[in-house]
Design an enzyme around this catalytic site. Structure first.
Site, short mmCIF file in Angstrom:
data_model
loop_
_atom_site.label_atom_id
_atom_site.label_comp_id
_atom_site.label_asym_id
_atom_site.label_seq_id
_atom_site.Cartn_x
_atom_site.Cartn_y
_atom_site.Cartn_z
N HIS A 93 -35.38 34.27 12.50
CA HIS A 93 -35.45 35.20 11.37
C HIS A 93 -36.92 35.42 10.97
O HIS A 93 -37.33 36.52 10.61
CB HIS A 93 -34.64 34.61 10.21
CG HIS A 93 -34.22 35.58 9.16
ND1 HIS A 93 -33.70 35.16 7.96
CD2 HIS A 93 -34.23 36.93 9.09
CE1 HIS A 93 -33.41 36.22 7.22
NE2 HIS A 93 -33.72 37.30 7.88
N HIS B 18 -33.11 30.11 11.63
CA HIS B 18 -34.09 30.46 10.59
C HIS B 18 -35.42 30.85 11.25
O HIS B 18 -36.08 31.80 10.83
CB HIS B 18 -34.36 29.26 9.68
CG HIS B 18 -33.31 28.99 8.66
ND1 HIS B 18 -32.82 29.96 7.80
CD2 HIS B 18 -32.68 27.83 8.30
CE1 HIS B 18 -31.93 29.40 6.98
NE2 HIS B 18 -31.82 28.12 7.27
N HIS C 71 -29.31 25.61 13.97
CA HIS C 71 -29.39 26.17 12.62
C HIS C 71 -30.84 26.50 12.26
O HIS C 71 -31.17 27.62 11.89
CB HIS C 71 -28.81 25.17 11.62
CG HIS C 71 -28.88 25.61 10.19
ND1 HIS C 71 -27.79 26.10 9.51
CD2 HIS C 71 -29.92 25.66 9.31
CE1 HIS C 71 -28.16 26.42 8.28
NE2 HIS C 71 -29.44 26.16 8.13
N GLU C 72 -31.69 25.50 12.41
CA GLU C 72 -33.10 25.72 12.02
C GLU C 72 -33.77 26.72 12.95
O GLU C 72 -34.63 27.47 12.53
CB GLU C 72 -33.86 24.39 11.99
CG GLU C 72 -33.31 23.37 10.98
CD GLU C 72 -33.18 23.91 9.56
OE1 GLU C 72 -33.92 24.84 9.19
OE2 GLU C 72 -32.30 23.42 8.81
#
Ligand SMILES: [Zn+2]
Length: 686
Positions: free
Chosen positions: A480, A477, A473-474
């Site tokens: 991104h 990010h 998940h991180e």
């Protein structure tokens, strides 16, 4: 600090090392205040010059000039706030409380500056004649919106009040976060050999390590870090200890005394409502959501409520099964929140023939980091090379140079994986520097911070499946931030709407659940053997296990957050009573606790998710639907789908309207049906 030489302040010097990374080994707490003061002075001078420019406003002399202003402040703040989150101490905390209102005042001085707003307003009015690129038009629109939303067009007395509210909220948010950390640090449950019933070897090893680090050799310790307490609740056969630990975990921020957050939360809710009222909105939630994909609290509520009923009904069925386990063992108590994880683990063992303890030896932290990198190389052609020459802020922190297939560098990635008392709980991604190319390409420096339990000395650190998903998940990010390819800092990387920002991160979680990935990277930490096919198959078939519980614990928190911020004038809200009433009103099963209770709900009181905790579910509509694009293509690394995902999502920052960005990637608007399938609910039933 006595040894701080303020004439040589590394925070204010050019950083000339690799990646122009901050020289952490030379930075001391005493450097921050003078560096903030100097950087604030520069930023103020830059902004004043733009506002006072006698030349008529142009995109270059106003918007681009604003985009260039405050760089030194960003640099100092980037280091400071990353350290206060991941490696804080008393000195940094004192500076944090002191600087929070000063920075809020600085923000107000910009966003409530009349002359500046007039220039932006004039540009917005003549936008069509300015010959702007699509990205420039988006940046101008965002500036205009940010100023308006801050109150730039308000009356002078309203502006003064808005400024005061902004400063006070900044102080309260800093205190709120520090209080949670203090409560977490203050609690430690020491155990002896005879208290360890049910706990697997990996847990005993890390509990022994924690105890010895805290000065209790030969014993075992549980902390309130999620990576310590969750597996304890999952495996400990001692109901009395589970209850004690759970109650301490639940009571963070609500222990009375100096670290109690109830009054702080109440004041924040009140001030936010007042701010919204001054800006002409019906409630803080209306204000907050006006600039999101959802646009209105009604749309967010609809989505939350659409999963609530099927979530509760699944959870109640799950609860019956857990109650049957208790009865089967001759127990005569009702399932309590501190029993759920433990009993669910037993149920999974009975129904799917595997438990987390079996899985864990295959989930080594280092292999999972490799797996996250591998997926990024397959999807986006990235390469990762660990750098050992950088001086970072803790010996456990690691760094990698990230490059594209042709060798061109794109970012520095920093990974800070282990829990420690100086770190706030949770997991997050942040920037030390964001990508932009206004004056030549500026490479981002991105960090992922986790709270994993460190393995025993000389042994691999093992993750739970939830930990592995958090890591992905991180890292989503982080991608991104690292793949961002925009000109203007305002819209760089993750600087997008709160209910869109979880899309790239949650989507990335999907890859680690794939058998193809597990076969390659889930290798036993002792034998190196890959996870057996039978275990992978069980894991896949148990994907929807306990989803009722997961839906209820999350959605209850999201609903309370939204409702708390929907009240137009909360005079003296008692956040705990409010929470209790709301949970009862929506029919929350007693056996399930909220994922985050208000007194320690850092997302909404010290993070950026106020009235927006629903964002995770909103983004899940996108990620569930989005991942099906790969499944439809028959390849989880399909090049064409990955290419569109890169261009429209990961590289695009905030340069596009989010609905348009999603359609560009998917070829159509998202459908919530995939979300219902993912959670095992029948679509559209309620
Ligand atoms: Zn996230």
């Amino acid at each position: 600090m006595t040894n701080t030489n303020l004439d040589e302040n590394p925070l204010l010097e050019p950083w000339t090392g690799p990646f122009e990374a901050p020289p952490f080994d030379r930075i001391e707490p005493g450097h921050f205040r003078p560096a903030f003061d100097a950087a604030l002075k520069d930023a103020r001078r830059e902004v004043d010059a733009i506002a006072a420019n006698p030349a008529p406003p142009t995109f270059a002399n106003t918007i681009e000039a604003l985009e260039r202003s405050g760089r030194s402040l960003d640099r100092v703040g980037g280091v400071f706030f990353n350290l206060t989150g991941a490696a804080t101490n008393d000195e940094l905390q004192a500076i944090e409380r002191e600087i929070a209102p000063v920075l809020a005042r600085h923000r107000n001085d910009i966003y409530l500056n009349e002359a500046l707003f007039k220039r932006i307003d004039a540009l917005k009015a003549e936008e069509d004649g300015l010959g702007l690129s699509a990205e420039q038009a988006r940046v101008l629109e965002r500036y205009h919106l940010n100023f308006t939303r801050a109150g730039a067009g308000a009356q002078p007395d309203a502006k003064a009040r808005l400024a005061a509210i902004g400063e006070r909220l900044a102080t309260l948010a800093a205190e709120f976060g520090q209080n949670v950390l203090a409560d977490e640090k203050a609690w430690l449950m020491l155990l002896d050999e005879e208290d360890l019933e049910g706990l697997p070897d990996f847990y005993r090893a890390s509990a022994a390590r924690i105890a010895s680090e805290r000065g209790h050799p030969e014993r075992f310790a549980v902390t309130l870090s999620r990576s310590s307490i969750e597996p304890f609740l999952q495996f400990s056969a001692r109901r009395d200890l589970r209850e004690a630990a759970f109650r301490a975990w639940e009571a963070r921020g609500e222990n009375g005394g100096a670290t109690d957050n109830r009054a702080i939360a109440a004041e924040m809710v009140r001030l936010r409502a007042e701010r919204a009222r001054l800006l002409g909105y019906e409630s803080y939630a209306h204000y907050r959501l006006a600039d999101t994909m959802a646009k209105t609290p009604g749309a967010a509520l609809d989505l939350l409520e659409s999963v609530w009923a099927p979530g509760v009904s699944s959870a109640l069925k799950e609860q019956e099964a857990l109650q049957a386990i208790i009865a089967g063992e001759g127990g005569n108590f009702k399932v309590a929140p501190w029993d759920w994880r433990y009993l669910a683990e037993k149920r999974r063992k009975a129904e799917f023939d595997f438990d987390e303890g079996e899985l864990k030896p295959y989930l080594q932290l280092d292999r999972m980091i490799e797996a996250a990198f591998y997926a990024a190389s397959r999807l986006f052609g990235l390469g990762f090379e660990e750098r050992f020459d950088l001086k970072l802020y803790d010996p456990d922190v690691r760094a990698w140079a990230v490059s594209r297939r042709d060798g061109s560098p794109i970012a520095l990635f920093i990974g800070d994986y282990f829990a420690r008392p100086s770190k706030r709980s949770g997991a997050w991604m942040s920037n030390f520097r964001a990508q932009q190319k206004l004056d030549g390409l500026q490479l981002p420096i991105v960090v992922n911070v986790m709270n994993f339990a460190k393995g025993a000395e000389g042994e691999a650190s093992l993750l739970s499946l939830a930990d592995a998903r958090t890591l992905f998940h991180e890292f989503g990010h982080a991608l991104h931030g690292m793949l961002s390819d925009v000109t203007y800092p305002l819209i760089s990387g993750t600087r997008v709407a709160g209910d869109f920002v979880e899309f790239p991160s949650q989507l990335y979680e999907q890859w680690i659940k794939e058998p193809e990935m597990l076969r390659r990277f889930a290798l036993h930490y002792k034998t190196g053997e890959p996870m057996p096919e039978a275990l992978i198959a069980k894991l896949t078939s148990a994907r929807r296990f306990n989803q009722g519980w997961a839906t209820v614990e999350y959605t209850a928190s999201a609903l309370v957050d939204l409702k708390l911020h929907l009240d137009p004038s909360p005079a003296d809200v008692d956040v705990v009573a409010f929470e209790r009433q709301e949970l009862a009103r929506i029919g929350t099963p007693d056996a399930i606790a909220m994922r985050h209770r208000a007194p320690h709900f850092q997302h909404i009181f010290s993070g950026g998710y106020s009235a927006a905790y629903y964002s995770y579910l909103w983004s899940e509509v996108l990620d569930a639907d989005g991942f099906e694009a790969f499944e439809e293509a028959g390849d989880i690394f399909d090049a064409e789908v990955a290419h569109r995902l890169h261009d429209f999502v990961y590289a695009a920052g905030g340069s596009r309207d989010y609905d348009a960005a999603y359609r560009g990637f998917r070829g159509r608007s998202p459908s919530p049906a995939a979300l219902f399938r993912k959670r095992g609910f029948e679509a559209g039933r309620e």
